[in-house]
Design a protein around this motif. Structure first.
Motif, PDB file in Angstrom:
ATOM      1  N   ALA A 104       0.860  -1.184   0.000  1.00  0.00           N
ATOM      2  CA  ALA A 104       0.000   0.000   0.000  1.00  0.00           C
ATOM      3  C   ALA A 104       0.890   1.225   0.000  1.00  0.00           C
ATOM      4  N   ILE A 105       0.490   2.239  -0.761  1.00  0.00           N
ATOM      5  CA  ILE A 105       1.276   3.463  -0.882  1.00  0.00           C
ATOM      6  C   ILE A 105       0.359   4.653  -0.630  1.00  0.00           C
ATOM      7  N   SER A 106       0.719   5.460   0.352  1.00  0.00           N
ATOM      8  CA  SER A 106      -0.091   6.632   0.681  1.00  0.00           C
ATOM      9  C   SER A 106       0.186   7.763  -0.306  1.00  0.00           C
ATOM     10  N   ALA A 107      -0.529   8.866  -0.128  1.00  0.00           N
ATOM     11  CA  ALA A 107      -0.337  10.034  -0.984  1.00  0.00           C
ATOM     12  C   ALA A 107       0.923  10.785  -0.600  1.00  0.00           C
ATOM     13  N   GLY A 108       1.468  11.547  -1.562  1.00  0.00           N
ATOM     14  CA  GLY A 108       2.642  12.366  -1.292  1.00  0.00           C
ATOM     15  C   GLY A 108       3.557  12.417  -2.491  1.00  0.00           C
ATOM     16  N   THR A 109       4.452  13.381  -2.505  1.00  0.00           N
ATOM     17  CA  THR A 109       5.375  13.500  -3.620  1.00  0.00           C
ATOM     18  C   THR A 109       6.520  12.485  -3.534  1.00  0.00           C
ATOM     19  N   THR A 110       6.948  12.145  -2.328  1.00  0.00           N
ATOM     20  CA  THR A 110       7.988  11.123  -2.187  1.00  0.00           C
ATOM     21  C   THR A 110       7.438   9.752  -2.552  1.00  0.00           C
ATOM     22  N   THR A 111       6.203   9.470  -2.148  1.00  0.00           N
ATOM     23  CA  THR A 111       5.598   8.188  -2.513  1.00  0.00           C
ATOM     24  C   THR A 111       5.325   8.117  -4.010  1.00  0.00           C
ATOM     25  N   SER A 112       5.063   9.255  -4.649  1.00  0.00           N
ATOM     26  CA  SER A 112       4.895   9.253  -6.106  1.00  0.00           C
ATOM     27  C   SER A 112       6.206   8.910  -6.797  1.00  0.00           C
ATOM     28  N   ALA A 113       7.304   9.428  -6.267  1.00  0.00           N
ATOM     29  CA  ALA A 113       8.621   9.060  -6.802  1.00  0.00           C
ATOM     30  C   ALA A 113       8.893   7.578  -6.593  1.00  0.00           C
ATOM     31  N   LEU A 114       8.458   7.040  -5.454  1.00  0.00           N
ATOM     32  CA  LEU A 114       8.601   5.614  -5.180  1.00  0.00           C
ATOM     33  C   LEU A 114       7.814   4.791  -6.201  1.00  0.00           C
ATOM     34  N   ALA A 115       6.604   5.215  -6.527  1.00  0.00           N
ATOM     35  CA  ALA A 115       5.783   4.485  -7.489  1.00  0.00           C
ATOM     36  C   ALA A 115       6.493   4.346  -8.828  1.00  0.00           C
ATOM     37  N   GLN A 116       7.203   5.391  -9.243  1.00  0.00           N
ATOM     38  CA  GLN A 116       7.950   5.322 -10.500  1.00  0.00           C
ATOM     39  C   GLN A 116       9.044   4.262 -10.430  1.00  0.00           C
ATOM     40  N   GLN A 117       9.681   4.138  -9.279  1.00  0.00           N
ATOM     41  CA  GLN A 117      10.723   3.126  -9.105  1.00  0.00           C
ATOM     42  C   GLN A 117      10.140   1.711  -9.105  1.00  0.00           C
ATOM     43  N   LEU A 118       8.934   1.567  -8.587  1.00  0.00           N
ATOM     44  CA  LEU A 118       8.335   0.235  -8.452  1.00  0.00           C
ATOM     45  C   LEU A 118       7.832  -0.333  -9.776  1.00  0.00           C
ATOM     46  N   THR A 119       7.823   0.473 -10.825  1.00  0.00           N
ATOM     47  CA  THR A 119       7.399  -0.069 -12.123  1.00  0.00           C
ATOM     48  C   THR A 119       8.361  -1.146 -12.617  1.00  0.00           C
ATOM     49  N   ALA A 120       9.580  -1.182 -12.051  1.00  0.00           N
ATOM     50  CA  ALA A 120      10.566  -2.189 -12.460  1.00  0.00           C
ATOM     51  C   ALA A 120      10.434  -3.492 -11.671  1.00  0.00           C
ATOM     52  N   VAL A 121       9.567  -3.531 -10.654  1.00  0.00           N
ATOM     53  CA  VAL A 121       9.417  -4.732  -9.819  1.00  0.00           C
ATOM     54  C   VAL A 121       8.243  -5.554 -10.345  1.00  0.00           C
ATOM     55  N   PRO A 122       8.476  -6.800 -10.728  1.00  0.00           N
ATOM     56  CA  PRO A 122       7.403  -7.587 -11.353  1.00  0.00           C
ATOM     57  C   PRO A 122       6.397  -8.139 -10.351  1.00  0.00           C
ATOM     58  N   GLY A 123       5.165  -8.329 -10.846  1.00  0.00           N
ATOM     59  CA  GLY A 123       4.145  -9.065 -10.108  1.00  0.00           C
ATOM     60  C   GLY A 123       3.541  -8.362  -8.924  1.00  0.00           C
ATOM     61  N   LEU A 124       3.639  -7.047  -8.844  1.00  0.00           N
ATOM     62  CA  LEU A 124       3.155  -6.331  -7.666  1.00  0.00           C
ATOM     63  C   LEU A 124       1.637  -6.138  -7.692  1.00  0.00           C
ATOM     64  N   THR A 125       1.078  -6.117  -6.481  1.00  0.00           N
ATOM     65  CA  THR A 125      -0.269  -5.589  -6.267  1.00  0.00           C
ATOM     66  C   THR A 125      -0.109  -4.341  -5.417  1.00  0.00           C
ATOM     67  N   VAL A 126      -0.567  -3.206  -5.924  1.00  0.00           N
ATOM     68  CA  VAL A 126      -0.391  -1.923  -5.236  1.00  0.00           C
ATOM     69  C   VAL A 126      -1.752  -1.325  -4.917  1.00  0.00           C
ATOM     70  N   VAL A 127      -1.985  -1.086  -3.632  1.00  0.00           N
ATOM     71  CA  VAL A 127      -3.185  -0.402  -3.156  1.00  0.00           C
ATOM     72  C   VAL A 127      -2.787   1.033  -2.842  1.00  0.00           C
ATOM     73  N   THR A 128      -3.539   2.011  -3.341  1.00  0.00           N
ATOM     74  CA  THR A 128      -3.188   3.403  -3.078  1.00  0.00           C
ATOM     75  C   THR A 128      -4.417   4.297  -3.015  1.00  0.00           C
ATOM     76  N   ASN A 129      -4.296   5.359  -2.241  1.00  0.00           N
ATOM     77  CA  ASN A 129      -5.321   6.415  -2.215  1.00  0.00           C
ATOM     78  C   ASN A 129      -4.786   7.677  -2.869  1.00  0.00           C
ATOM     79  N   SER A 130      -3.736   7.543  -3.681  1.00  0.00           N
ATOM     80  CA  SER A 130      -3.084   8.676  -4.325  1.00  0.00           C
ATOM     81  C   SER A 130      -3.296   8.630  -5.829  1.00  0.00           C
ATOM     82  N   LEU A 131      -3.864   9.686  -6.383  1.00  0.00           N
ATOM     83  CA  LEU A 131      -4.039   9.747  -7.833  1.00  0.00           C
ATOM     84  C   LEU A 131      -2.705   9.770  -8.567  1.00  0.00           C
ATOM     85  N   PRO A 132      -1.704  10.563  -8.142  1.00  0.00           N
ATOM     86  CA  PRO A 132      -0.411  10.540  -8.846  1.00  0.00           C
ATOM     87  C   PRO A 132       0.289   9.183  -8.766  1.00  0.00           C
TER      88      PRO A 132
END
Length: 261
Positions: A104-132
């Motif tokens: 799960a990833i909360s809202a924020g600009t640092t967590t948005s940067a984290l989301a970009q990094q996680l695109t390289a990790v296969p097979g993830l399920t990501v729950v988020t309340n952040s539009l970015p």
């Protein structure tokens, strides 16, 4: 600020913002002299910074905005602050995620940067309340990634909050929760200026196995209106190398502290 001329508007504004962060205030006359541009150009630069919540215009110049516990910066305003630190934190935090994990990833600009990094990790399920965060993950589409957007009411920081969001989170369980914070303080703990976001963050923390806080050094000592967790509730804090010594000592005694960069 050293004398610099011939810069484009974004470059000038970045230098003005750096001076604001260091000195707390700038004067139009001094900026005209150092940057070699007209009074009107500097005033337009200050207007641009003020419209993004990065400066507060005063007679003859500008000051660093005064942050009150109930003030909630917009996502755009936060996006231009400590960008290098946030990306370093994001890269380091991404190494904590194993392929196939549910996070799960909360809202924020640092967590948005984290989301970009996680695109390289296969097979993830990501729950988020952040539009970015959701946008970052869905822009880099993958057949083996699942993105669950909670729904809810949208805040200035582009977080989804409220009863719909909380109800969705109560029905889920994830391996890791990555939490961005407005403030991190020895006494106040983890805080946000938005009470609905605090309630949502509590529900997200309850849905997770381990809690990882991603916060650059400027968050230390900042206190928002509403506390949603104690530092003792945190399993890992990922921050940057500019984190002050008192913060390092306090955090390392209570949780695992990881410094990026």
């Amino acid at each position: 600020m050293t004398s610099v001329q011939g810069l484009l508007a974004p470059q000038r504004q970045a230098l003005i913002l750096e001076e604001l962060n260091n000195a707390g205030a700038v004067r139009v006359s001094e900026l005209v002299r150092r940057l070699g541009v007209s009074d009107m150009t500097i005033r337009r630069d200050l207007d641009s910074l003020a419209s993004r919540g990065l400066a507060e215009k005063v007679h003859g110049g500008a000051t660093r905005p005064v942050v009150r516990p109930s003030d909630e910066p917009t996502f755009v305003a936060k996006s231009s602050r400590q960008t290098a630190e946030k990306h370093a934190i994001a890269r380091r935090a991404a190494t904590l995620v194993q392929p196939g994990a549910a996070v799960a990833i909360s809202a924020g600009t640092t967590t948005s940067a984290l989301a970009q990094q996680l695109t390289a990790v296969p097979g993830l399920t990501v729950v988020t309340n952040s539009l970015p965060v959701a946008e970052a993950l869905m822009e880099n589409d993958s057949d083996d990634r699942t993105v669950v957007l909670t729904g809810g009411e949208c805040t200035p920081s582009r977080a989804l909050v409220g009863t719909v969001t909380v109800a969705a989170l109560h029905s889920l369980h994830v391996d890791l929760v990555f939490m961005g914070v407005h403030g991190l303080d020895a006494q106040a703990g983890l805080t946000t200026p938005n009470m609905l976001e605090a309630e949502t963050n509590r529900a997200m923390i309850a849905a997770g196995g381990r809690l990882v806080v991603v916060a650059d050094h400027t968050k230390w000592g900042t206190i928002g209106l509403s506390r949603f967790a104690r530092i003792d509730d945190v399993d890992v804090v990922v921050s940057d190398a500019a984190l002050p010594d008192d913060a390092r000592e306090h955090l390392s005694q209570r949780t695992e502290l990881v410094l990026a960069g």
